[in-house]
Motif scaffolding. Structure first.
Motif, PDB file in Angstrom:
ATOM      1  N   MET A  11       0.820  -1.210   0.000  1.00 34.28           N
ATOM      2  CA  MET A  11       0.000   0.000   0.000  1.00 34.28           C
ATOM      3  C   MET A  11       0.855   1.261   0.000  1.00 34.28           C
ATOM      4  O   MET A  11       0.510   2.249  -0.640  1.00 34.28           O
ATOM      5  CB  MET A  11      -0.939  -0.022   1.216  1.00 34.28           C
ATOM      6  N   ASP A  12       1.995   1.246   0.701  1.00 32.90           N
ATOM      7  CA  ASP A  12       2.826   2.448   0.772  1.00 32.90           C
ATOM      8  C   ASP A  12       3.452   2.807  -0.579  1.00 32.90           C
ATOM      9  O   ASP A  12       3.864   3.944  -0.791  1.00 32.90           O
ATOM     10  CB  ASP A  12       3.910   2.306   1.847  1.00 32.90           C
ATOM     11  N   LYS A  13       3.495   1.862  -1.504  1.00 33.28           N
ATOM     12  CA  LYS A  13       4.065   2.115  -2.835  1.00 33.28           C
ATOM     13  C   LYS A  13       3.017   2.604  -3.837  1.00 33.28           C
ATOM     14  O   LYS A  13       3.371   3.067  -4.929  1.00 33.28           O
ATOM     15  CB  LYS A  13       4.727   0.855  -3.389  1.00 33.28           C
ATOM     16  N   VAL A  14       1.741   2.497  -3.497  1.00 33.06           N
ATOM     17  CA  VAL A  14       0.680   2.935  -4.406  1.00 33.06           C
ATOM     18  C   VAL A  14       0.636   4.454  -4.433  1.00 33.06           C
ATOM     19  O   VAL A  14       0.580   5.102  -3.381  1.00 33.06           O
ATOM     20  CB  VAL A  14      -0.692   2.368  -3.960  1.00 33.06           C
ATOM     21  N   ARG A  15       0.645   5.020  -5.620  1.00 33.04           N
ATOM     22  CA  ARG A  15       0.532   6.465  -5.802  1.00 33.04           C
ATOM     23  C   ARG A  15      -0.755   6.747  -6.563  1.00 33.04           C
ATOM     24  O   ARG A  15      -1.056   6.084  -7.564  1.00 33.04           O
ATOM     25  CB  ARG A  15       1.718   7.026  -6.601  1.00 33.04           C
ATOM     26  N   VAL A  16      -1.498   7.718  -6.099  1.00 35.24           N
ATOM     27  CA  VAL A  16      -2.780   8.043  -6.731  1.00 35.24           C
ATOM     28  C   VAL A  16      -2.580   8.407  -8.193  1.00 35.24           C
ATOM     29  O   VAL A  16      -3.363   8.010  -9.056  1.00 35.24           O
ATOM     30  CB  VAL A  16      -3.505   9.174  -5.968  1.00 35.24           C
ATOM     31  N   VAL A  17      -1.522   9.113  -8.501  1.00 36.11           N
ATOM     32  CA  VAL A  17      -1.280   9.511  -9.888  1.00 36.11           C
ATOM     33  C   VAL A  17      -1.099   8.274 -10.777  1.00 36.11           C
ATOM     34  O   VAL A  17      -1.582   8.235 -11.913  1.00 36.11           O
ATOM     35  CB  VAL A  17      -0.090  10.495  -9.997  1.00 36.11           C
ATOM     36  N   ASP A  18      -0.429   7.239 -10.262  1.00 33.38           N
ATOM     37  CA  ASP A  18      -0.261   6.002 -11.039  1.00 33.38           C
ATOM     38  C   ASP A  18      -1.586   5.254 -11.169  1.00 33.38           C
ATOM     39  O   ASP A  18      -1.895   4.706 -12.228  1.00 33.38           O
ATOM     40  CB  ASP A  18       0.777   5.096 -10.378  1.00 33.38           C
ATOM     41  N   LEU A  19      -2.346   5.231 -10.086  1.00 30.15           N
ATOM     42  CA  LEU A  19      -3.672   4.596 -10.118  1.00 30.15           C
ATOM     43  C   LEU A  19      -4.540   5.264 -11.179  1.00 30.15           C
ATOM     44  O   LEU A  19      -5.179   4.589 -11.986  1.00 30.15           O
ATOM     45  CB  LEU A  19      -4.322   4.706  -8.729  1.00 30.15           C
ATOM     46  N   CYS A  20      -4.529   6.587 -11.209  1.00 33.91           N
ATOM     47  CA  CYS A  20      -5.329   7.330 -12.191  1.00 33.91           C
ATOM     48  C   CYS A  20      -4.855   7.059 -13.615  1.00 33.91           C
ATOM     49  O   CYS A  20      -5.674   6.851 -14.523  1.00 33.91           O
ATOM     50  CB  CYS A  20      -5.279   8.825 -11.893  1.00 33.91           C
ATOM     51  N   ARG A  21      -3.541   7.041 -13.801  1.00 28.82           N
ATOM     52  CA  ARG A  21      -2.990   6.774 -15.134  1.00 28.82           C
ATOM     53  C   ARG A  21      -3.440   5.405 -15.628  1.00 28.82           C
ATOM     54  O   ARG A  21      -3.869   5.246 -16.771  1.00 28.82           O
ATOM     55  CB  ARG A  21      -1.460   6.853 -15.096  1.00 28.82           C
ATOM     56  N   ARG A  22      -3.383   4.416 -14.755  1.00 24.56           N
ATOM     57  CA  ARG A  22      -3.787   3.064 -15.131  1.00 24.56           C
ATOM     58  C   ARG A  22      -5.281   2.982 -15.442  1.00 24.56           C
ATOM     59  O   ARG A  22      -5.704   2.131 -16.211  1.00 24.56           O
ATOM     60  CB  ARG A  22      -3.416   2.089 -14.014  1.00 24.56           C
ATOM     61  N   CYS A  23      -6.065   3.863 -14.845  1.00 21.26           N
ATOM     62  CA  CYS A  23      -7.520   3.895 -15.087  1.00 21.26           C
ATOM     63  C   CYS A  23      -7.889   4.797 -16.259  1.00 21.26           C
ATOM     64  O   CYS A  23      -9.051   4.818 -16.678  1.00 21.26           O
ATOM     65  CB  CYS A  23      -8.259   4.394 -13.836  1.00 21.26           C
TER      66      CYS A  23
END
Length: 196
Positions: free
Chosen positions: A24-36
């Protein structure tokens, strides 16, 4: 399904995928958004942060087991809840070992104690006593600890066996309150996200 719900589910599904390969500490919202394929402002319209999203997923699973159903507190209903967790075992394993300030376990403890106050007050007309609060905290710490060990495979109980144990150890006043409380999905889900 409403557009806002589809959008939330899109972020939830992607977070679950990300946690298969990272903590969880490695998850970045910007990466999550990019993947979505979504812009960060879209994410922040619905959630405060990634922990808020994980809490929403957790509450969706609680809602699936308890929301909008005939009031019942039983080993069977607890088994249903555990089976939702078991279907996402890899996801929940990552969340249960996360020790951050906004961890799911910390959130879940706070949510559970608020729920105890709400349910007891609604069913008895009075807030829980100091003794009942201590009993509820003791029970809730036990639930989260046992769920963590169960998810990590440190205790070899089936979901049915764990549910029966948790039911048997539930303080009597809570069993009585939960048996007669009508949980609504929209109320459960309003406890995470910005409510939009």
């Amino acid at each position: 399904m409403k557009l806002k719900d589809r959008t939330k589910m899109m972020f939830a599904a992607e977070l679950e995928k990300m946690l298969k390969t990272m903590t969880m500490d490695k998850v970045r919202v910007v990466d999550l958004c990019r993947r979505c394929g979504a812009a960060p402002p879209t994410f922040y319209y619905y959630f405060k942060d990634k922990y808020d999203l994980s809490a929403w997923i957790y509450l969706c699973d609680i809602s699936a087991a308890f929301g909008d159903k005939i009031p019942e507190y039983s080993p069977e209903r607890l088994t249903e809840s555990l089976k939702h967790m078991d279907l996402k075992r890899a996801f929940y394993k990552k969340l249960y070992v996360d020790k951050s300030q906004n961890s799911l376990v910390r959130y879940g403890m706070g949510y559970a104690m608020k729920m105890v106050d709400d349910v007891v007050t609604a069913t008895t007309g009075e807030h829980p006593t100091a003794q009942q609060i201590l009993e509820a905290k003791h029970h809730t710490f036990g639930i989260f600890g046992l769920q963590q060990e169960w998810l990590l495979g440190e205790i070899s109980l089936s979901s049915e066996e764990l549910a029966q144990f948790l039911y048997d150890k539930t303080p009597v006043f809570l069993k009585e309150a939960f048996r007669s409380y009508d949980f609504h999905s929209d109320e459960i889900l309003s406890n995470a996200g910005t409510g939009k």
